[in-house]
Design an enzyme around this catalytic site. Sequence first.
Site, mmCIF file in Angstrom:
data_model
loop_
_atom_site.group_PDB
_atom_site.id
_atom_site.type_symbol
_atom_site.label_atom_id
_atom_site.label_comp_id
_atom_site.label_asym_id
_atom_site.label_seq_id
_atom_site.Cartn_x
_atom_site.Cartn_y
_atom_site.Cartn_z
ATOM 1 N N GLU A 84 -13.979 5.361 -20.515
ATOM 2 C CA GLU A 84 -12.215 5.034 -19.970
ATOM 3 C C GLU A 84 -11.851 6.258 -18.962
ATOM 4 O O GLU A 84 -11.857 6.222 -17.664
ATOM 5 C CB GLU A 84 -11.640 4.379 -21.135
ATOM 6 C CG GLU A 84 -10.234 3.893 -19.796
ATOM 7 C CD GLU A 84 -9.193 3.327 -21.117
ATOM 8 O OE1 GLU A 84 -10.544 2.292 -21.401
ATOM 9 O OE2 GLU A 84 -8.190 2.782 -20.328
ATOM 10 N N TYR A 99 -1.894 6.415 8.446
ATOM 11 C CA TYR A 99 -1.163 6.592 9.380
ATOM 12 C C TYR A 99 -2.125 7.310 10.952
ATOM 13 O O TYR A 99 -1.377 7.263 11.557
ATOM 14 C CB TYR A 99 -1.960 8.221 8.990
ATOM 15 C CG TYR A 99 -0.967 9.044 7.256
ATOM 16 C CD1 TYR A 99 0.864 8.968 7.753
ATOM 17 C CD2 TYR A 99 -1.502 9.123 6.435
ATOM 18 C CE1 TYR A 99 1.724 9.920 7.117
ATOM 19 C CE2 TYR A 99 -0.524 10.008 5.248
ATOM 20 C CZ TYR A 99 1.356 9.608 5.504
ATOM 21 O OH TYR A 99 2.296 9.761 4.948
ATOM 22 N N ASP A 114 -10.919 1.838 -24.469
ATOM 23 C CA ASP A 114 -10.151 1.766 -25.603
ATOM 24 C C ASP A 114 -10.043 -0.110 -26.182
ATOM 25 O O ASP A 114 -10.073 -0.293 -25.244
ATOM 26 C CB ASP A 114 -7.880 1.981 -24.770
ATOM 27 C CG ASP A 114 -8.402 3.111 -24.704
ATOM 28 O OD1 ASP A 114 -8.907 3.891 -25.191
ATOM 29 O OD2 ASP A 114 -7.548 3.673 -23.549
#
Lengths: 381, 659
Positions: free
Chosen positions: A209, A113, A261
């Site tokens: 995770e 910005y 996972d």
Amino acid sequence: MAKKKTTTAKTARMAKLNARDKKTLNSLVGMADDVERFASRGRAPHIEIPSRSLSNVKYNKSRKIIEMGSSKNKRELFNLSQARTYMQTLLVGSGCKQLIEQGKTTSIRGLYYLLKHTIEGTREETFVDQGDCDPVIEDVEVALNALREELHVYASNRGAMVGNIVVNDNGDEIDCSRMGSGGYAIPSIVEEEVMQFVSCKADFVLHVEKDTVWRRFNEDKFWQTHNCILTHGNGQPPRGVRRLLNRLNNELNLPVLCLLDNDPWGYYIYSVIKQGSINLAYESKRMAIPGARFIGLRSIDYERCDLNPSVTIKLTDNDIKRANQIANYPWFEPKKRWQKEIKKLLSNGFKLEVEALISKDISYVTEEYVPARLADQDFLD
Amino acid sequence: MAANQRSISVSEFFAKNRHLLGFDNPRKALLTTVKEAVDNSLDACEEAGIIPEIWVEIIQVKENRFEVSIQDNGPGILKKQIPLIFGKLLYGSKFHRLRMSRGQQGIGISAAGMYGMLTTGKPVKIVSKISIRKPAHYYEVQIDTKTNNPEILNGRGNGLDIPAGEKGRNIMESKKIQWNSFYPATEDEEPQEVRSGTRVTIELEAKHQRGRGSVDEYLEQTAIANPHVTLHYRDPDQEWRTYGRATEELPPEPKEIKPHPYGVEMGRLVTMLKEMKEGTISQFLTQSFTRVSPAVARRICEGAGISTRAGVKKIGRDEADKIYHAIQETKIKAPSTDCISPIGEDLLIKGLHQVVPAEFYVAATRPPSVYRGNPFQVEVALAYGGQSVVQKVSAEVLDQLLDQTDSRTIRQFLVNTFDGIGNDAADKIIKEADFGSRQSPTKLNAEQRETLHHAMRNVKLSDGQGIQVYRYANRVPLQFKMRDCAITQTVMGTNWRSYGLSQSRGNLPSGPVTLMVHLASVWVPFTSESKEAIAAYPEIEKEIRLALQAVGRKLGLFLKRRQKVKQEGERRSVFMRYLAEVAGAVSDLNGSDREEIHSNLLRVANRVTKVADTKFDESGNKIQEEESFGDNVLIVEQGDPEEALKQRLLEGNPQQKLF
């Protein structure tokens, strides 16, 4: 009150970081001097930026981390396809200088910005969206060989920590064993100048995770019973989390264990934590943890834990492609157990999330699965 | 049955078959009438060596009835010839000779008069003056279709003689005989008197409509191909328009030639033999044909097995047949081609430039060639860029066009009315104006008309724009039967893609192109008497193709170069855009002078893009910029399009109003 605190903190930091900021400023000014010198001699200016592509990444077998090669790309002002990014690179440079001089830091979105405006006399924006800006920031980092923190830019916070450790963050002492259910949000900048370790009783770090699994462990007070530090990185861990893990491992000699996972995505998170990422290969030496270990989930867990078939998720074509890619990475290739693991995943034809263990019992993962692995020292390297 | 058998006069035949002469419908009748008269006038002026100035005036008498007057400054017509020329079909000087001229058969103007008489009952009015001192003659003539003979109605069959000078002008005024006695002149000039000339007035049933195939278009195209002519045109709205001449020089006078042996058919050969009263066959051949020397005649006779000394009287049908075949087998030089006067590349470009505003003009004149023993020559001129017709149309003219049209949808209206508008372009305009595809053009209200006009002016048509092909035969524009014409077919058969235009297979190419193809010949092979399309002889098609390729190559060169300039410009502008930002960032970083860096970078940018320019040239053709186009190319610099438009208005549109 809060305001007063930050100003004092700032002046303290300024005094301390002066040398480092000066160095960064010097290289920023050097970049501009190059342009001025080239222009005054009537020559076309350019910036040399180390290449951040896969082809310029090498696996260092002795250090066991991914390192950036030496090939560089020339970014030229008078090249049709590069003129715009050239301009953006200089704009990012001037933005960082402004931040350093004022002793302020901002997020990459804030910098976007700060620099976004319409180019005079046209309808073109300097940056169309943040995706236009982020890679340029990374370019400046590698071109100046300066870290993002040194440019006073940070990424958004992601990830949390609890455990038997006390840290000093920006002057505040934080006891991570008393952080309630939410934990201590790991800041994006965890360099020694900002964060110091006060005391640590923990024996190891367990990195999971995502947030949901982390909460399970926190609620069950796993870190108390097993005397560890519990972190999560909300998927692919951001730099702050990776740097913190690296420091815990390096400075406090805590082993880092990962519970992720059982899918190609989880494998790759492990790979990034252990060897470093391809995109940020230049930061591997501060981020990678070659000693990290993989607890699970393993593709044999379906049989080992006697899981219900309905908790499996079918592998997609993309997953299969990605798994084969990962198996061929030079850092996975020589590891026979990993090759076996990936082969098993592919032969299973499905993936498993850590949450799948909940089907056995809500606290199965904290009370049986992880303790059993810890007891057996059953990890993948 | 047998009792009913009787001969038919030509006039009767054509009165019934008027479509053969171009009088199929009222709209075309108006055009054909103007066209025949103007063609005759131009032929007459050129033969007499007078720089032509022609007045065309159309007055609407009542609905579907018009009075058409055409006056020239030609040599005038001898008194006794007047009735025959205007009142007898197939009477003329051009049919029996081999010479390049606009008219060929001697049907045109008398047929127009006959058509007028048949539809309105009014006679043809002729004023003719052969010298400034001599009296002018005024005739009202009518054709007797039964006998194909003229009848003079006024002055008890003798016409009216009008004395020269002021007195004559008074008489004409009192009798309401129209005649332009003076050339138009500016205020401070003494008007010049018209020394001689002919004026023919025909009243006929017709319809006036603008757009494709209109009188306006015919005159515009005539002006292109005849840059030595000044045309004054008063349209039915009494608006004067002048197409000024671009040159004071008359085209060189074409020579009359004898027929070439290859171009003669068996029947004609027999007739010619009969016409020859005495002499030997050798004499017959050398005297009646071009390019037959005694040696050639001997070879023909040897081929036919006839003695060169044989008398013509003794040649029968069989011998004639042998001679005919011997001619085909004997090698005879092609006819001399100085009998053709092409327009010339310079004048083609001048003419095209006068009427079609464009960026790039190129012309090519082929060397003369021969088909069936007839010499001919092909010329091509091409204009690229500029505005299309749709964009030139003013709101008032559009109003009229909309009122007159019989098209059922706007799309049809656009495609049928304007040249160079294909379906794609029409769709673009309709989309811009946001009309439904089935909207009727006649039912638009004032506001919608304005929207349509606005859309027509603002849509960028160069992609969807169809090419305009102007076809000419002996300087006469051909406006109908476009698809049947050898010129159109050859343009379609030429591959324009390699010259930078888009073209779908077997179609006309598209792009802002005006193409002008001129076939000059002593005998133009038309597909019909109405002279609307050229027959496809392979020799003619080949020459047209070669000429098209010649201009195509130069167009390709121009487009490639323009593309390059455009690319370089874009390149430069991309750099320029970022320089200020870069300079700003640099000055923020090291505190250097922003302006100085900016100007330094600007210098580098100019140098870098310039270097790219020259590099491009060296790696491409090593031809120098100026030389590569060769001769006969005109490039009009196009600055800001609006500026260019203003400029054009200042310079004076060719369609300037006279009064």
